[in-house]
Design an enzyme around this catalytic site. Sequence first.
Site, PDB file in Angstrom:
ATOM      1  CB  SER A  92      -0.285  -0.186   1.143  1.00  0.00           C
ATOM      2  OG  SER A  92      -0.361   0.125   2.111  1.00  0.00           O
ATOM      3  CE  LYS A  93      -2.170   6.575  -3.513  1.00  0.00           C
ATOM      4  NZ  LYS A  93      -2.746   7.363  -3.281  1.00  0.00           N
ATOM      5  NE  ARG A  94      -1.734   4.419   6.683  1.00  0.00           N
ATOM      6  CZ  ARG A  94      -2.619   3.152   6.523  1.00  0.00           C
ATOM      7  NH1 ARG A  94      -2.319   2.522   7.605  1.00  0.00           N
ATOM      8  NH2 ARG A  94      -4.010   3.063   6.820  1.00  0.00           N
ATOM      9  N   GLY A 108       5.081   2.546   1.395  1.00  0.00           N
ATOM     10  CA  GLY A 108       5.788   3.204   1.022  1.00  0.00           C
ATOM     11  C   GLY A 108       6.491   3.655   1.673  1.00  0.00           C
ATOM     12  CB  ALA A 109       4.425   6.809   3.031  1.00  0.00           C
TER      13      ALA A 109
END
Length: 509
Positions: free
Chosen positions: A263-265, A267-268
Site C-alpha cells: 500500500s501507499k502507507r 511505501g511511505a
Amino acid sequence: MNKEVRVRFAPSPTGGLHLGGVRTVLYNYLFAKKLGGKFIVRIEDTDQSRFVPGAEEYIFDTLEWCGLIPDESVRHGGAYGPYRQSERKASYRPYAEQLVASGHAYYAFDTPEELEKMRQEFKTADNPSPQYDHTLRMQMHNSLTLSAEETAALLAAGTRHVIRIRMPEKETVSFTDMIRGQVSFDTSLVDDKVLLKADGMPTYHLAVVVDDYAMRISHAFRGEEWLPSAPVHILLWKYLFGMEQMPQWAHFPLILGPSGKLSKRDGAKYGFPVFAMNWTDPKSGEFTEGFREKGFLPEAFINLLALLGWNEGTEQEIYSLEELVQKFSMERVHSAGAKFDYEKAKWFNHEWIKQSGAGRLEAGVRNLLTENGLTVSDDKMLEKVIELVKDRCTLLPDFVQQAGFFFRRPEQFDIAAIKPKWNEAKQLFFAELIRNYELHPDWEAHTLENNFKEIAAANELKPGELMLPLRIMLVGGKFGPGVFEIAALLGKQETLKRMEICLGMMNNE
Ligand code: GLU
C-alpha cells in the site's frame, strides 16, 4: 534455430521506480546475462498525458545505482533505436492501417460525448461500466457501421478518429507463460482496445508489439498486472506478424506487503522507491526517501529483490550480482506473490555491510559523516573506525552514531548512567588510570586493557563495574565496540581529555 537472447524493460516515464519495477529489471537482466544476451531499455512514452518530467532520468539513474547497466537504450545507444517510443511515432500508423485493411481493426469516430452516452445508456446493474466491445460496437460510430464512402469522407475531412482492434468473439487465445505454464483467455471478454489514438500516437498495446518485433525481442518479461493485456498482444502478433518472432512470455508475480498488496502507507513507511524523487509521484504520492536514502547498499538491495520471488532451492541467501547471474533461472521464479518484509530487507543490508571491506563503505560513510557536520581528516583512521563498528550498523546512517564519536568529542556524557554506582574508590581508580595512561608507552588496545585490569585488581575493584564508566567517558553513551579498541583509536591525548572531562563532571555532582 538459436535466436539471440534479447530482453527488454519497457517503463513508462510516469513516476519513480519501485520495488516491483526494479525486480522486473533484475530478472530481465539476470536472464539475459546468464545466456549471453542483451538487456534493452525502451522508454514507453506514448501516453503524453501521464508524462512526468525527470522520470526518465530517474529510471536510468536508478539502474546505474543498482549496477544493472543496459546494453541498449536511449542513454547507451544501440542498433535498434530510437529507444523512445515518441520518436518512433511514424512507424506505428502503417501497422494500424494494415490491421484495418485485413479486417482486424476499424476506424472509430465516436466523440467523447457519444462514448459517455454509450456508458450511460447501456449501464445495467450487472454491467455498471459497459465497454466498447463486440456487444456494442455495431451501435457505435465507426467504420463497421458506416458505409465505405461515409468512412472515406470522414477520413478525407480529417475527422478525429481512433483505430480500435476488432476483438474476435468466442475465440480462445492461449500462450505458454514461462512461469505460469499454459494461460488461456476468452476473447469475448476483452474490449476493442484503442490501438492508435486521435493524436496519431499508438497506445501501449500496439507500440509494445510493434517494437518488440522491430527490436527482435526474444523474451518479454513483465509484471503480472500486464497479464490481462496479453490476449490483445498475442492477437496483434498473430495478425501483424503471423506469430513469427513472438517472444516467449513471463509475467512476474506481485510483491505483497505485510498485509497483502503493497500500500501507499507501506511505501511511505519503508521507502519503496529506489531513491527519493523530486516530484510528486502520481501513483504513490510524495516520497522524500527511498532505499538509497534509508541507507541500503545497492548490493543488498539487489540481493533482497532477487529473493523476492526466486530462490535457488538451497539455504543460501546472500548472493552477489555475479553469482545471481550464474545461478538465476526462470524455472525457479515462483508464481505466487512474494511478501516484502522490511525487517528482512534490513537483515540483508546488515549482512552486506558486515561483509563489505572498509574501502567499499568509505565513500558513503564519509558523506554521511560530513553531512552531519563531522570532519574526517585522517583516512586511515576512518578505515579503522569502519572496520571496528560496521558489524553494529544495519543501515548506512547507523555509522553516524556508531562512528561519530571518533571524530567529535561528545557534547553530552550519560553521567546519569554511572552516577548511582559511583563512589570514592572508583574516583580514585580513574585518577590513577589517567596517571598510568599518561605514561603509557605504546597505546595499544591490549596493553591499555592489561593496565586497566591490573590497577583494578590492586584496588580490589571488579573490572566489569569500571568498564561502563570508561565507556561513557569515551563514547558519551552505552554503545560502541570494545572500549579499549576505542581508546586505542582515539589516541592518548583525546582519551585522556575525555576521561578528565567526565571525572571533573563526576566531582562536581
Ligand atoms: N510500458 C509498460 C509499463 O509501463 C511495459 C509493460 C511491458 O513490459 O509490456 O510497465
